[in-house]
Write an enzyme that holds these catalytic residues in place. Sequence first.
Site, PDB file in Angstrom:
ATOM      1  N   GLU A  52      16.228  12.204  60.732  1.00 41.12           N
ATOM      2  CA  GLU A  52      17.285  11.852  59.848  1.00 41.12           C
ATOM      3  C   GLU A  52      18.712  11.650  60.408  1.00 41.12           C
ATOM      4  O   GLU A  52      19.563  10.867  60.096  1.00 41.12           O
ATOM      5  CB  GLU A  52      17.230  12.611  58.550  1.00 41.12           C
ATOM      6  CG  GLU A  52      17.709  11.788  57.110  1.00 41.12           C
ATOM      7  CD  GLU A  52      17.289  12.514  56.002  1.00 41.12           C
ATOM      8  OE1 GLU A  52      16.293  12.631  55.499  1.00 41.12           O
ATOM      9  OE2 GLU A  52      18.294  12.947  55.432  1.00 41.12           O
ATOM     10  N   LYS A  91      16.698   5.287  48.164  1.00 41.66           N
ATOM     11  CA  LYS A  91      17.322   5.968  47.048  1.00 41.66           C
ATOM     12  C   LYS A  91      17.879   5.018  45.866  1.00 41.66           C
ATOM     13  O   LYS A  91      17.362   4.797  44.762  1.00 41.66           O
ATOM     14  CB  LYS A  91      18.392   7.230  47.283  1.00 41.66           C
ATOM     15  CG  LYS A  91      17.869   8.462  47.778  1.00 41.66           C
ATOM     16  CD  LYS A  91      19.084   9.451  48.104  1.00 41.66           C
ATOM     17  CE  LYS A  91      18.540  10.905  48.208  1.00 41.66           C
ATOM     18  NZ  LYS A  91      19.298  11.978  48.080  1.00 41.66           N
ATOM     19  N   HIS A 100      -6.762  21.583  70.232  1.00 40.68           N
ATOM     20  CA  HIS A 100      -7.926  21.060  70.122  1.00 40.68           C
ATOM     21  C   HIS A 100      -7.977  19.754  69.321  1.00 40.68           C
ATOM     22  O   HIS A 100      -8.837  19.057  68.644  1.00 40.68           O
ATOM     23  CB  HIS A 100      -8.960  22.045  69.525  1.00 40.68           C
ATOM     24  CG  HIS A 100      -9.014  23.120  70.271  1.00 40.68           C
ATOM     25  ND1 HIS A 100     -10.190  23.419  71.326  1.00 40.68           N
ATOM     26  CD2 HIS A 100      -8.314  24.419  70.675  1.00 40.68           C
ATOM     27  CE1 HIS A 100      -9.819  24.310  71.909  1.00 40.68           C
ATOM     28  NE2 HIS A 100      -8.964  25.175  71.437  1.00 40.68           N
TER      29      HIS A 100
HETATM   30  O1  PA5 Z   1      19.513  15.441  54.652  1.00 39.71           O
HETATM   31  C1  PA5 Z   1      19.830  15.073  53.503  1.00 39.71           C
HETATM   32  O2  PA5 Z   1      20.836  14.839  53.145  1.00 39.71           O
HETATM   33  C2  PA5 Z   1      18.756  14.461  52.759  1.00 39.71           C
HETATM   34  O3  PA5 Z   1      17.351  14.830  53.294  1.00 39.71           O
HETATM   35  C3  PA5 Z   1      18.666  15.024  51.230  1.00 39.71           C
HETATM   36  O4  PA5 Z   1      18.520  16.469  51.635  1.00 39.71           O
HETATM   37  C4  PA5 Z   1      17.597  14.690  50.597  1.00 39.71           C
HETATM   38  O5  PA5 Z   1      17.803  13.296  50.410  1.00 39.71           O
HETATM   39  C5  PA5 Z   1      17.905  15.311  49.064  1.00 39.71           C
HETATM   40  O6  PA5 Z   1      19.034  14.986  48.565  1.00 39.71           O
HETATM   41  P1  PA5 Z   1      19.940  15.829  47.487  1.00 39.71           P
HETATM   42  O7  PA5 Z   1      20.129  17.102  48.017  1.00 39.71           O
HETATM   43  O8  PA5 Z   1      21.185  15.081  47.219  1.00 39.71           O
HETATM   44  O9  PA5 Z   1      18.997  15.764  46.295  1.00 39.71           O
END
Ligand code: PA5
Length: 472
Positions: A298, A441, A327
Amino acid sequence: MYKDSVWQAKMRIKIDFNNMMHDSIGEKGIELSELEAMSPLLKSASLRMAENRCLMKWRDLPYTQDAVIEEVLAASNEFGEFENFVVLGIGGSALGPIAVQHALNHPYYNILKGSVHNRPRLFVEDNVDPEHMAALFDVLDLEKTVFNVVTKSGSTSETIAQLLIVASMLKDRIGDNCLSRHLIATTDEKKGSLIKIAKQYGIKTFYIPEGVGGRFSVLCPVGLLPAAICGIDINEMLAGAAYMDKLCSTPDIWHNPAYMFALMQVGALKRGCNISVMMPYADSLRFFADWYAQLWAESLGKRFDNENNEVFKGQTPVKALGVTDQHSQVQLYAEGPFDKVVTFIRVERYRKELAIPEGFADYPEISYLGGHSLNELIHAEQTATEYALAKSGHMNNTIIIPEINTFTIGELIYLFEVATAFAGELLNINAFDQPGVEEGKNATYALLGKPGFEAKKKELDAMPPRNERYIV
Ligand code: PA5
């Protein structure tokens, strides 16, 4: 036991990157001259890391949380009386707590409640699969359960849907006024709906500090509260992170483990290794590889660079487990295309020693194992896999952990976080946003009718109809 600086030095995590280099693995390896040529880039990247340190609030977490820690420990006593502690959250709100719990507590922690420990059982519900969520309620007595709703934005549809389900069940089964007793909110102090709901219903809240994104949040209450609830020494975890911070604060690449790790991965990427395999030789770190996968994917998977050029950067993380995946996947790693860099995590001392007894003496082809231990076997397997990959010219590096404990887990978390930020600098991308995730989202909000997303809904409706390409 007092953990002095001598003990801390013994717990220092090391990186062996010999098998990334040309002189170890041949033509596919990085030449020293390449590293020298990268010197101006390395210099400017470490300069930006130093300049921007104040913006990376997650770097301060080992030092700035005295009051928070006190509050977390108080809450872990108060809520420690519950039988179950359930985290509702997704992505960065869930993967850190899962990784820490599996690394540091007994693999059968939940089952051992009552006999070995008296802390709450931990469940992390990080999906909206209706079957799985419904099944959770088959094993929970709601009267004896507290739910920690974790969302930085305070609006993620998955987590909020879970909250709605849980709040309604709690009200139905226990009563209208039970929310403040059975819910905790971990969220942004100012933004989002969750903080407003928490205030309205008198729900205990913990804050995710500004400048700490989801995937960099495991060392703030997102990770600290579940860890403390399950009896993990959070002060020691933060001490490990602070120790690693010291090591990672030098601009000298040859002495900075996070910078070197990032440089090796980016060096491999430049040579066509689009895949980063994380392969711990420890079941307890299986979910650590999951956490790493999100952090790396990410943060570094970006369409645009810092000058807004379309670049489509990133390296795909793959999770593997030693020896299990020897394996399953290692055949591909050893003989397949040169598109992967493998990172082994080697544990020098396991928390248990398990001897392999002598036996079946008439069968020397199996009795040779007797008198050794599983510890020797797993070490030999890791060494052997490293050797096989190096021999076939495949890039690999090894992170060596003296042992798995709260201190070294703090070190490891911090090491990867700084490495990710530095890799972002080397790739000239913003490692701290996630526009691709936000796009998804927002589309979900639109599809389910969230106010304010009408234009997005129209955009979705205008998509060309799907062709009838089904096989029946
Ligand atoms: O790293 C990030 O920003 C995302 O993976 C969020 O943690 C994830 O989308 C969840 O978002 P939120 O904490 O706003 O619910």
